[in-house]
Design a protein around this motif. Sequence first.
Motif, PDB file in Angstrom:
ATOM      1  N   LEU A   1     -14.759 -25.654  44.610  1.00 30.52           N
ATOM      2  CA  LEU A   1     -15.849 -25.005  45.036  1.00 30.52           C
ATOM      3  C   LEU A   1     -17.224 -25.073  44.837  1.00 30.52           C
ATOM      4  N   LEU A   2     -18.410 -25.197  45.609  1.00 27.72           N
ATOM      5  CA  LEU A   2     -19.929 -25.217  45.504  1.00 27.72           C
ATOM      6  C   LEU A   2     -20.678 -23.899  45.861  1.00 27.72           C
ATOM      7  N   ASP A   3     -21.562 -23.223  45.106  1.00 30.32           N
ATOM      8  CA  ASP A   3     -22.778 -22.420  45.854  1.00 30.32           C
ATOM      9  C   ASP A   3     -23.933 -23.001  45.312  1.00 30.32           C
ATOM     10  N   GLY A   4     -24.574 -22.505  45.768  1.00 34.40           N
ATOM     11  CA  GLY A   4     -26.449 -22.417  45.159  1.00 34.40           C
ATOM     12  C   GLY A   4     -26.512 -23.799  44.307  1.00 34.40           C
ATOM     13  N   GLY A   5     -25.493 -24.918  44.566  1.00 37.28           N
ATOM     14  CA  GLY A   5     -25.613 -26.452  43.686  1.00 37.28           C
ATOM     15  C   GLY A   5     -25.125 -25.753  42.806  1.00 37.28           C
TER      16      GLY A   5
ATOM     17  N   PRO B   1      -5.545 -25.604  45.391  1.00 37.89           N
ATOM     18  CA  PRO B   1      -6.563 -25.207  45.943  1.00 37.89           C
ATOM     19  C   PRO B   1      -6.264 -23.436  46.528  1.00 37.89           C
ATOM     20  N   VAL B   2      -4.677 -23.194  46.037  1.00 34.74           N
ATOM     21  CA  VAL B   2      -4.573 -21.548  46.383  1.00 34.74           C
ATOM     22  C   VAL B   2      -4.851 -21.211  45.149  1.00 34.74           C
ATOM     23  N   GLU B   3      -5.413 -21.381  43.659  1.00 35.76           N
ATOM     24  CA  GLU B   3      -6.498 -20.632  42.853  1.00 35.76           C
ATOM     25  C   GLU B   3      -7.731 -20.295  43.385  1.00 35.76           C
ATOM     26  N   VAL B   4      -8.295 -21.643  43.504  1.00 29.12           N
ATOM     27  CA  VAL B   4      -9.702 -21.463  43.574  1.00 29.12           C
ATOM     28  C   VAL B   4      -9.961 -21.231  45.318  1.00 29.12           C
ATOM     29  N   LEU B   5      -9.441 -20.990  46.213  1.00 28.83           N
ATOM     30  CA  LEU B   5      -9.981 -20.757  48.053  1.00 28.83           C
ATOM     31  C   LEU B   5      -8.806 -19.195  47.884  1.00 28.83           C
ATOM     32  N   THR B   6      -9.072 -18.513  47.567  1.00 27.96           N
ATOM     33  CA  THR B   6      -8.658 -17.122  47.293  1.00 27.96           C
ATOM     34  C   THR B   6      -9.806 -16.940  48.211  1.00 27.96           C
ATOM     35  N   ALA B   7      -8.952 -15.045  48.633  1.00 27.43           N
ATOM     36  CA  ALA B   7      -9.856 -14.417  49.915  1.00 27.43           C
ATOM     37  C   ALA B   7     -11.120 -13.714  49.633  1.00 27.43           C
ATOM     38  N   ASP B   8     -11.182 -12.506  47.912  1.00 26.52           N
ATOM     39  CA  ASP B   8     -11.912 -12.843  47.287  1.00 26.52           C
ATOM     40  C   ASP B   8     -13.372 -14.351  46.882  1.00 26.52           C
ATOM     41  N   ALA B   9     -13.091 -14.829  46.968  1.00 31.72           N
ATOM     42  CA  ALA B   9     -13.822 -16.316  46.390  1.00 31.72           C
ATOM     43  C   ALA B   9     -14.660 -16.458  47.203  1.00 31.72           C
ATOM     44  N   VAL B  10     -13.524 -16.941  48.848  1.00 31.23           N
ATOM     45  CA  VAL B  10     -14.575 -17.328  50.383  1.00 31.23           C
ATOM     46  C   VAL B  10     -14.760 -15.839  50.372  1.00 31.23           C
ATOM     47  N   ALA B  11     -14.746 -15.306  50.726  1.00 39.56           N
ATOM     48  CA  ALA B  11     -15.539 -14.236  50.784  1.00 39.56           C
ATOM     49  C   ALA B  11     -17.292 -14.096  50.122  1.00 39.56           C
ATOM     50  N   ALA B  12     -17.118 -14.510  48.591  1.00 46.79           N
ATOM     51  CA  ALA B  12     -18.086 -13.873  48.030  1.00 46.79           C
ATOM     52  C   ALA B  12     -18.839 -15.010  48.648  1.00 46.79           C
TER      53      ALA B  12
END
Length: 264
Positions: A218-222, A230-241
């Motif tokens: 998961l990338l954000d801002g470079g 996948p289930v550890e990275v794409l949590t509701a909190d992480a995706v929302a943030a």
Amino acid sequence: MTDAPTPRVRLEASGVSVKPDGAARPVLADVSIAFRAGELHALVGPNGAGKSTLFGVLAGDITPDAGTVTLDGAPLRGIRPRDLARQRAVLLQQNAVSFPFTVEQVVRMGRAPWARTPLEDDDDAAVAAALEVTDIVALAHRGLPSLSGGERARAALARVLAQRTDVLLLDEPTAALDLRHQEDVLRIARGRAREGAAVALVVHDLNAALGYADRVTLLDGGRVVASGAPVEVLTADAVAAVYRQPVDVFPHPGSGVPLVAPRR
């Protein structure tokens, strides 16, 4: 009980940064990521996260300002283009073809790295198999300009598959496709990973990443926010943030595979 061996790293970026001239901040900042044999590794993140730039660095099309990229332990920049084409195949988002080549001719271009080698004998079989698996046999003699966007996308994927490398870089291969062909492409990508290939997949559909990927970054801002299952990275909190959008993540009632749904 003996632990399973860790899959071999095929393609790796270490401490990669890219800052275009005049940019206020880097497009990529100290990114490290590894792609392993036998894994489908999805790169996800919002628009402007740096996915396409990272893809260009991994493909060898963009030279980073800092950091290194290696393919099977060798510096990517030191590999001759022809040798590189025999080791990894790249599917770009845009595949503009100016001349009226037929679909079969375009797919056959994927065999160019093997010209004047013993593997040239496999050209016809490789092209036929690629046309079959991408469901474009009936389009083989059509001119590329006459095709829809989705048909062109499948022809581009067939060219990559005909190349028959075991490192695949696929940049949003499902973007122009209908539902059935999206799933077909994802199954093909996962199938190549199951055959031992290292597959890097840039994708916007988080549910596709959850359903098909072995690993997600998961990338954000470079920067890399998280990387792992996948289930550890794409949590509701992480995706929302990262996406600045509240979501729910819940198991599919039939398969149990997690699904991401925006709150509306």
